[in-house]
Design a protein around this motif. Structure first.
Motif, PDB file in Angstrom:
ATOM      1  N   SER A  46      65.230  19.895  23.754  1.00  0.00           N
ATOM      2  CA  SER A  46      66.180  20.909  24.218  1.00  0.00           C
ATOM      3  C   SER A  46      65.502  22.263  24.390  1.00  0.00           C
ATOM      4  O   SER A  46      65.811  23.005  25.323  1.00  0.00           O
ATOM      5  N   GLU A  50      65.220  24.298  27.979  1.00  0.00           N
ATOM      6  CA  GLU A  50      65.667  25.681  28.102  1.00  0.00           C
ATOM      7  C   GLU A  50      64.530  26.594  28.561  1.00  0.00           C
ATOM      8  O   GLU A  50      64.771  27.538  29.304  1.00  0.00           O
ATOM      9  N   ASN A  80      67.077  18.362  33.884  1.00  0.00           N
ATOM     10  CA  ASN A  80      67.911  17.582  32.974  1.00  0.00           C
ATOM     11  C   ASN A  80      67.577  16.098  33.010  1.00  0.00           C
ATOM     12  O   ASN A  80      67.826  15.384  32.051  1.00  0.00           O
TER      13      ASN A  80
END
Length: 134
Positions: A46, A50, A80
């Motif tokens: 994650s 980001e 993603n």
């Protein structure tokens, strides 16, 4: 039958039905230990996503992508869809890039992401890239 007996009978039928209903529909939860490495890996993925998305927010990068006909939404969808290994590889490449090549490195990185997702049949932006699954 007396009133008391009929009430007891009615209550026993209702309690039996309630007992059967709760035991049949109960879901058994199973807890297990999660390793520290697994938690760190999930968090790193994650963080890597980001980091790539924050680079996309740079105005110069967005202008260059727009000139190439690629929207920020497409880039975000591709980020993603990347695996943990691909994210780690791309972030390692960005960390090794010279400081002056920041924007150029980001643009090249996104172009490589686009080519990889075209190869994996996730998208079809570049006509010269053929899908490997067909």
């Amino acid at each position: 039958m007396t009133f008391m007996q009929s009430t007891k009978r009615y209550m026993s039928i209702m309690l039996t039905a309630l007992f059967l209903l709760t035991t049949v529909t109960s879901v058994h939860a199973q807890a297990s230990m999660i390793g520290t490495q697994e938690v760190i890996t999930n968090e790193q993925v994650s963080v890597d996503r980001e980091a790539l998305k924050s680079m996309l927010s740079d105005e110069a990068v967005q202008e260059k992508m727009a000139s190439m006909g690629v929207s920020p939404d497409q880039v975000e969808q591709r980020i993603n869809s990347l695996t943990a290994d691909e994210l780690a590889y791309f972030n390692a490449q960005l960390d090794e890039a010279p400081a002056g090549a920041g924007i150029l490195g980001v643009i090249v990185l996104f172009l490589v992401i686009f080519i990889i997702t075209d190869l994996l049949c996730a998208t079809n932006i570049y006509k010269f890239v053929n899908c490997i699954n067909r």
